[in-house]
Design an enzyme around this catalytic site. Sequence first.
Site, PDB file in Angstrom:
ATOM      1  N   ASP A  98       0.816  -1.211  -0.010  1.00 13.85           N
ATOM      2  CA  ASP A  98       0.076   0.229   0.165  1.00 13.85           C
ATOM      3  C   ASP A  98       0.947   1.226   0.032  1.00 13.85           C
ATOM      4  OD1 ASP A  98       0.620  -0.388   2.661  1.00 13.85           O
ATOM      5  OD2 ASP A  98      -1.267   0.441   3.463  1.00 13.85           O
ATOM      6  N   SER A 124     -11.798   4.915  27.348  1.00 10.13           N
ATOM      7  CA  SER A 124     -11.456   3.657  26.698  1.00 10.13           C
ATOM      8  C   SER A 124     -11.985   2.738  27.506  1.00 10.13           C
ATOM      9  CB  SER A 124      -9.954   3.127  26.249  1.00 10.13           C
ATOM     10  OG  SER A 124      -9.996   2.029  25.959  1.00 10.13           O
ATOM     11  N   ALA A 137      -2.870  -6.586  17.219  1.00 12.93           N
ATOM     12  CA  ALA A 137      -2.791  -8.041  16.683  1.00 12.93           C
ATOM     13  C   ALA A 137      -2.615  -7.985  15.154  1.00 12.93           C
ATOM     14  CB  ALA A 137      -4.029  -8.887  17.152  1.00 12.93           C
ATOM     15  N   GLY A 138      -2.848  -6.952  14.592  1.00 16.22           N
ATOM     16  CA  GLY A 138      -2.655  -6.880  13.113  1.00 16.22           C
ATOM     17  C   GLY A 138      -3.861  -6.783  12.546  1.00 16.22           C
ATOM     18  N   SER A 177      -6.028  -4.373  12.668  1.00 17.70           N
ATOM     19  CA  SER A 177      -6.187  -2.680  12.705  1.00 17.70           C
ATOM     20  C   SER A 177      -7.200  -2.197  13.514  1.00 17.70           C
ATOM     21  CB  SER A 177      -6.446  -2.659  11.106  1.00 17.70           C
ATOM     22  OG  SER A 177      -6.146  -1.277  10.840  1.00 17.70           O
ATOM     23  N   SER A 178      -6.981  -2.395  14.967  1.00 23.11           N
ATOM     24  CA  SER A 178      -7.722  -1.522  15.949  1.00 23.11           C
ATOM     25  C   SER A 178      -7.380  -0.191  15.656  1.00 23.11           C
ATOM     26  CB  SER A 178      -7.451  -2.176  17.039  1.00 23.11           C
ATOM     27  OG  SER A 178      -6.231  -1.700  17.683  1.00 23.11           O
ATOM     28  N   GLU A 210      -2.702   8.867  11.842  1.00 22.81           N
ATOM     29  CA  GLU A 210      -1.831   8.093  12.430  1.00 22.81           C
ATOM     30  C   GLU A 210      -0.246   8.184  11.931  1.00 22.81           C
ATOM     31  OE1 GLU A 210      -3.537   4.021  12.245  1.00 22.81           O
ATOM     32  OE2 GLU A 210      -1.394   3.112  12.273  1.00 22.81           O
ATOM     33  N   ASP A 234      -5.775   0.458   5.755  1.00 21.31           N
ATOM     34  CA  ASP A 234      -6.533   0.067   6.840  1.00 21.31           C
ATOM     35  C   ASP A 234      -7.817   1.106   7.010  1.00 21.31           C
ATOM     36  OD1 ASP A 234      -4.203  -1.526   7.086  1.00 21.31           O
ATOM     37  OD2 ASP A 234      -3.734  -0.836   8.939  1.00 21.31           O
ATOM     38  N   TYR A 289       9.704  -2.807  10.705  1.00 26.23           N
ATOM     39  CA  TYR A 289       8.685  -2.511   9.579  1.00 26.23           C
ATOM     40  C   TYR A 289       9.118  -0.948   8.913  1.00 26.23           C
ATOM     41  CZ  TYR A 289       4.123  -0.416   7.592  1.00 26.23           C
ATOM     42  OH  TYR A 289       3.389   0.095   6.975  1.00 26.23           O
TER      43      TYR A 289
END
Length: 383
Positions: A35, A66, A121-122, A124-125, A158, A170, A219
């Site tokens: 992406d 939260s 966890a991947g 995309s929270s 982000e 995402d 990354y």
Amino acid sequence: MASLDKVATQSFAAGAPVARCAAPGRVNLIGEHTDYSGGLVMPAAIDFHTVATIRSRNDARIVLYSQNLAEEVAYPADPLPVTARKHWSDYPMGVAWSLAQEGVRVGGFELSLAGDVPLGAGLSSSASIEVATALALLALAGAEMPLATIALACQRAENAFVGARSGIMDQFIACAGQQDHALLLDCRSLEYRLLPIPPHVRLVICNSMVKHEHAGGQYNARREEVEEGTRILHRHRPSILTLRDAREADLVECRQQMPDNVFRRCRHIVTENKRVEIAAAALERGDLLAFGAQMAEAHRSIRDDFAASCSELDTLVAIAVRLPGCYGARMTGGGFGGCTVNLVEESKAEQFRQAIHEEYRTTTGIDADIYLCRASAGATCLT
Ligand code: ADP
Ligand code: MG
């Protein structure tokens, strides 16, 4: 299965104007690490969500809660903070900052966040909290915005506020997902095509339960390798601005000018874009075996060329592809831990879940979380 009602909370007193908006997590079926170089991706939104409940305040304060982390924090609304503080609240505050830049009126508000997307966890929270927050803030301001603009504003939150270098995938799928469909997204033009996922197929997501310490650094290292390769290719052929513009032949011609690791990272991305196109055509004609073959090749490529897998993810994939009813399996998301995605025949999905859980525990000693998902709709306001 997760449902909105299960995670929706209402932590406010009755009476004040309230909006309640939900945005999903996602799983990427194929097209990994493409992406941010203008490439092709194929995510689906999943039936896990973050719900943002909002109401205005008249004292120019921002109060964020939260439910997942059982924590409340407060900020001034005037002026809005312009820097992050390395805290979960950077995500909603980044969105407020980003929307304000788009001209959206952001005054005092209370925002309660609750979700069942596993954090970190991947799946995309992060995009789901961003997009849910954006819709809630837009509802409070009585403003409207095209979905692509919302996705870009959340990506900017982000990237530039939180400080994480994510691509557009995402946030885009959290906005534009459709039930029972994956989305073929061109990250260069932001054009997309919906691809039907046959109703007899489940998206089974296996959480390896590991997140290797070096994930964030690796990354960024991958992104630098990709940038280095792109610079070399651009010198070779100036019309190459991102790896999306490069062909395999360009790469071969430049091989001697690149360190081997850079060559292999680029080869993953250039060949991955091709795999996404082949996989999209396979899904459109309902050929799940052909789709699965591209997933297998994609996993090999990200493991061997891009070096973004890990032994736990490889183990999950190796177990999955031997199980009955599994059309395809690969790691999904940024890598170095996180999840695999598996296309599994619905009638075999429960058996698949049990078998993979047992074999993974035998091999690694780890109890994996396994989610039987369906492709779901994108973000929406509930009230
Ligand atoms: P992923 O997007 O794969 O879940 P990230 O590291 O990109 O992983 O984003 C996870 C972070 O997003 C969490 O550590 C937290 O800071 C934030 N976040 C997501 N959902 C929530 C939530 N419901 N409440 C508070 N923070 C959240
Ligand atoms: Mg994220």
